[in-house]
Design a protein around this motif. Structure first.
Motif, PDB file in Angstrom:
ATOM      1  N   PRO A 193       0.837  -1.288   0.188  1.00  0.00           N
ATOM      2  CA  PRO A 193      -0.028  -0.109  -0.087  1.00  0.00           C
ATOM      3  C   PRO A 193       0.831   1.373   0.100  1.00  0.00           C
ATOM      4  CG  PRO A 193       0.008  -0.991   2.312  1.00  0.00           C
ATOM      5  CD  PRO A 193       0.757  -1.992   1.531  1.00  0.00           C
ATOM      6  N   MET A 194       2.261   1.401   0.098  1.00  0.00           N
ATOM      7  CA  MET A 194       3.069   2.313   0.351  1.00  0.00           C
ATOM      8  C   MET A 194       3.631   2.416  -1.231  1.00  0.00           C
ATOM      9  SD  MET A 194       2.867   3.606   3.181  1.00  0.00           S
ATOM     10  CE  MET A 194       4.335   4.773   3.164  1.00  0.00           C
ATOM     11  N   SER A 195       3.248   1.825  -2.262  1.00  0.00           N
ATOM     12  CA  SER A 195       3.675   1.864  -3.567  1.00  0.00           C
ATOM     13  C   SER A 195       3.646   3.287  -4.221  1.00  0.00           C
ATOM     14  CB  SER A 195       3.180   0.787  -4.334  1.00  0.00           C
ATOM     15  OG  SER A 195       3.909   1.198  -5.851  1.00  0.00           O
ATOM     16  N   GLY A 196       4.689   3.872  -4.619  1.00  0.00           N
ATOM     17  CA  GLY A 196       4.571   5.168  -5.334  1.00  0.00           C
ATOM     18  C   GLY A 196       4.084   4.833  -6.823  1.00  0.00           C
ATOM     19  N   PHE A 197       4.016   3.642  -7.306  1.00  0.00           N
ATOM     20  CA  PHE A 197       4.099   3.288  -8.594  1.00  0.00           C
ATOM     21  C   PHE A 197       2.656   2.600  -9.040  1.00  0.00           C
ATOM     22  CE2 PHE A 197       6.393   0.649 -12.162  1.00  0.00           C
ATOM     23  CZ  PHE A 197       5.800   1.675 -13.239  1.00  0.00           C
ATOM     24  N   PHE A 198       1.779   3.291  -9.465  1.00  0.00           N
ATOM     25  CA  PHE A 198       0.415   2.600  -9.487  1.00  0.00           C
ATOM     26  C   PHE A 198      -0.272   3.491 -10.692  1.00  0.00           C
ATOM     27  CE2 PHE A 198       0.122   5.966  -6.476  1.00  0.00           C
ATOM     28  CZ  PHE A 198      -1.332   6.579  -6.508  1.00  0.00           C
ATOM     29  N   ALA A 199      -1.586   2.898 -11.206  1.00  0.00           N
ATOM     30  CA  ALA A 199      -2.531   3.354 -12.317  1.00  0.00           C
ATOM     31  C   ALA A 199      -3.981   2.995 -11.705  1.00  0.00           C
ATOM     32  CB  ALA A 199      -2.161   2.943 -13.493  1.00  0.00           C
ATOM     33  N   PHE A 200      -4.722   4.127 -12.132  1.00  0.00           N
ATOM     34  CA  PHE A 200      -6.219   3.804 -11.704  1.00  0.00           C
ATOM     35  C   PHE A 200      -7.220   4.739 -12.625  1.00  0.00           C
ATOM     36  CE2 PHE A 200      -4.160   7.315  -9.776  1.00  0.00           C
ATOM     37  CZ  PHE A 200      -4.932   8.584  -9.647  1.00  0.00           C
ATOM     38  N   PRO A 201      -8.465   4.405 -12.654  1.00  0.00           N
ATOM     39  CA  PRO A 201      -9.239   5.323 -13.430  1.00  0.00           C
ATOM     40  C   PRO A 201      -9.633   6.664 -12.776  1.00  0.00           C
ATOM     41  CG  PRO A 201     -10.405   3.442 -12.402  1.00  0.00           C
ATOM     42  CD  PRO A 201      -9.082   3.221 -12.260  1.00  0.00           C
ATOM     43  N   LYS A 202      -9.401   7.691 -13.552  1.00  0.00           N
ATOM     44  CA  LYS A 202      -9.523   8.971 -12.780  1.00  0.00           C
ATOM     45  C   LYS A 202     -10.904   9.095 -12.245  1.00  0.00           C
ATOM     46  CE  LYS A 202      -9.095  12.634 -15.310  1.00  0.00           C
ATOM     47  NZ  LYS A 202      -8.373  13.734 -16.103  1.00  0.00           N
ATOM     48  N   HIS A 203     -12.073   8.493 -12.408  1.00  0.00           N
ATOM     49  CA  HIS A 203     -13.333   8.821 -11.861  1.00  0.00           C
ATOM     50  C   HIS A 203     -13.273   8.067 -10.447  1.00  0.00           C
ATOM     51  CE1 HIS A 203     -14.506   4.314 -12.037  1.00  0.00           C
ATOM     52  NE2 HIS A 203     -14.016   4.250 -13.259  1.00  0.00           N
ATOM     53  N   ALA A 204     -12.292   7.300  -9.887  1.00  0.00           N
ATOM     54  CA  ALA A 204     -12.016   6.506  -8.775  1.00  0.00           C
ATOM     55  C   ALA A 204     -12.088   7.684  -7.714  1.00  0.00           C
ATOM     56  CB  ALA A 204     -11.082   5.675  -8.722  1.00  0.00           C
ATOM     57  N   LEU A 205     -11.594   8.813  -8.217  1.00  0.00           N
ATOM     58  CA  LEU A 205     -11.288  10.119  -7.278  1.00  0.00           C
ATOM     59  C   LEU A 205     -12.409  10.874  -6.966  1.00  0.00           C
ATOM     60  CD1 LEU A 205      -7.587  10.868  -8.146  1.00  0.00           C
ATOM     61  CD2 LEU A 205      -8.481   9.106  -6.445  1.00  0.00           C
ATOM     62  N   GLU A 206     -13.217  10.442  -7.753  1.00  0.00           N
ATOM     63  CA  GLU A 206     -14.491  11.554  -7.379  1.00  0.00           C
ATOM     64  C   GLU A 206     -14.849  11.487  -5.986  1.00  0.00           C
ATOM     65  OE1 GLU A 206     -17.929   9.940  -9.857  1.00  0.00           O
ATOM     66  OE2 GLU A 206     -16.903  10.473 -11.849  1.00  0.00           O
ATOM     67  N   ASP A 207     -15.011  12.713  -5.422  1.00  0.00           N
ATOM     68  CA  ASP A 207     -15.639  12.946  -3.982  1.00  0.00           C
ATOM     69  C   ASP A 207     -14.462  12.816  -3.069  1.00  0.00           C
ATOM     70  OD1 ASP A 207     -18.046  13.751  -4.671  1.00  0.00           O
ATOM     71  OD2 ASP A 207     -18.935  11.831  -5.172  1.00  0.00           O
ATOM     72  N   VAL A 208     -13.060  12.362  -3.410  1.00  0.00           N
ATOM     73  CA  VAL A 208     -12.206  12.132  -2.671  1.00  0.00           C
ATOM     74  C   VAL A 208     -11.316  13.620  -2.383  1.00  0.00           C
ATOM     75  CG1 VAL A 208      -9.846  10.898  -2.256  1.00  0.00           C
ATOM     76  CG2 VAL A 208     -11.807   9.667  -3.409  1.00  0.00           C
ATOM     77  N   GLU A 209     -11.522  13.758  -0.905  1.00  0.00           N
ATOM     78  CA  GLU A 209     -10.745  14.984  -0.375  1.00  0.00           C
ATOM     79  C   GLU A 209      -9.356  14.421   0.346  1.00  0.00           C
ATOM     80  OE1 GLU A 209     -13.462  17.148   2.082  1.00  0.00           O
ATOM     81  OE2 GLU A 209     -14.241  18.312   0.347  1.00  0.00           O
TER      82      GLU A 209
END
Length: 416
Positions: A193-209
């Motif tokens: 979980p401490m990785s700084g190397f990752f990819a994700f769909p941008k919609h996953a950050l909706e409403d994340v502060e």
């Protein structure tokens, strides 16, 4: 608080498949070669933008990227004018831009800035020091295409992953931080979980502060989107940087610990069913911790008293090593008994269980001693004074000793 939704500037007519966000600070010796290698390892048919977010690097990293972009544009113009059929060094489906920030304001803020200005429907985050190998990018993109709603994590700790060339001090800090994240924040289904190397769909950050100053944004995403998104880890080999200096320092370590505390509180709040019952659990936790440390203090006093009486007191004249060994054995045994029957209120005295608990208690206590020595060594080697290192080392060891015994010896949930 930082919210990606506040800064997103999507151009849907020219949306990329993935935006690669690379935060930089004093990476002048790495950045050109990194950009070349990234483009080499991206599939020709994949639309990609690379965004360099530079925190006003004194060594001119941001200006080097600007010059690199200009060279690329000139080369493309030349190919177009001459109708060259030769293969260009650059992938035409890749665009590059640089964001100049006025000051160094934190890694998470830089990444949020980059994500907010990106045009990709997916985001890939990596470091600029070659610790994250560009050749893995192709596989991460392929996994995103197969699993468009997952976070794809480059992992050092799944089978096939490895760490090469990292100094012992940094390695121990990395393993320790990873252990705290997985077990303290209940992320045991994610190995890195401490990785700084990752990819994700941008919609996953909706409403994340984002409201921590931690240096690993993935940790905050995993906690705040735990129930909404899947995680797939792929192995890679971490390699320590060849050029430049590591950004890891004491303030970053403290920021990480503060971030873990904030994320822990966030996780507890999100699970809360009843305010009063949550408060009672907290009171129980504090009460047991207080009892545990009271027992520990009594053990120190008993250890000293027994050792003195056996070495030059009325009960004998043993050598100081023998007297100390007996003092330790007596104090460990009394600490175990008091913690079993008073701190953790475990009245089960079945022989096999009792012996196993005693052995585990001794093991956890020994582990606490090892953690104390390692903490003092790492903190002292980082430049901190011995007095402060000793205080922090004892504190870290005592906390870990309590948590290990609570979970492993007496089989209780850690945070209750």
């Amino acid at each position: 608080m930082l919210n990606v939704n506040d800064t997103i500037q999507q151009n849907r007519d020219d949306q990329k498949f993935v935006s690669i966000i690379i935060p930089t600070f004093n990476e002048s010796m790495n950045i050109r070669d990194l950009l070349n290698q990234i483009q080499t390892h991206i599939p020709v048919e994949t639309n990609v933008e690379i965004i360099i977010v530079d925190d006003n690097s004194p060594d001119g990293t941001g200006h080097i990227v600007e010059k690199y972009i200009e060279e690329k544009m000139n080369m493309q113009d030349y190919d177009l004018k001459t109708e060259s059929q030769s293969k260009s060094d650059f992938n035409k489906n890749i665009s590059i831009k640089v964001i100049h920030r006025k000051e160094k304001a934190g890694l998470i803020a830089a990444l949020v800035n980059g994500i907010g200005s990106s045009r990709g429907k997916n985001v890939l985050i990596m470091d600029a020091d070659f610790s994250h190998p560009p050749e893995v990018i192709n596989r991460m993109i392929s996994e995103l295409k197969k699993q468009p709603n997952c976070i794809i994590v480059g992992s050092r700790y799944v089978r096939g992953g490895a760490i090469n060339g990292m100094p012992l001090k940094r390695f121990l800090l990395s393993v320790g931080a990873n252990f705290i994240a997985r077990h303290g924040l209940s992320l045991r289904n994610v190995y890195d979980p401490m990785s700084g190397f990752f990819a994700f769909p941008k919609h996953a950050l909706e409403d994340v502060e984002f409201n921590t100053n931690g240096f690993k944004i993935l940790l905050e995403i995993l906690i705040k989107k735990k129930s909404d998104i899947c995680v797939k880890e792929i192995p890679y080999t971490f390699k320590d940087r060849k050029y430049g200096q590591s950004k890891l320092n004491l303030p970053i370590i403290f920021d990480y610990l503060k971030a873990v505390w904030k994320l822990y509180r966030y996780g507890r709040k999100s699970k809360r069913q009843d305010t009063q019952s949550e408060k009672r659990r907290s009171v129980r936790f504090i009460s047991k911790a207080a009892r545990f440390y009271t027992v520990g203090a009594s053990g120190v006093a008993l250890n000293y008293l027994v050792s003195i009486l056996l070495s030059n007191g009325i009960f004998g004249s043993l050598g100081y090593l023998q007297a100390t060994a007996i003092g330790i054995a007596v104090s460990v045994t009394t600490n175990f008994l008091l913690n079993k029957f008073w701190t953790f209120e475990d009245k089960n005295v079945e022989t096999t269980r009792f012996i196993k608990q005693y052995g585990m208690f001794v093991g956890c206590s020994s582990l606490g001693i090892l953690i104390q020595f390692l903490s003092i060594y790492l903190l002292s080697e980082s430049g901190m004074s011995y007095d402060i290192s000793l205080l922090l080392g004892v504190s870290i060891a005592s906390v870990s000793n309590f948590l290990f015994n609570k979970k492993l010896t007496f089989k209780e949930n850690i945070w209750e």
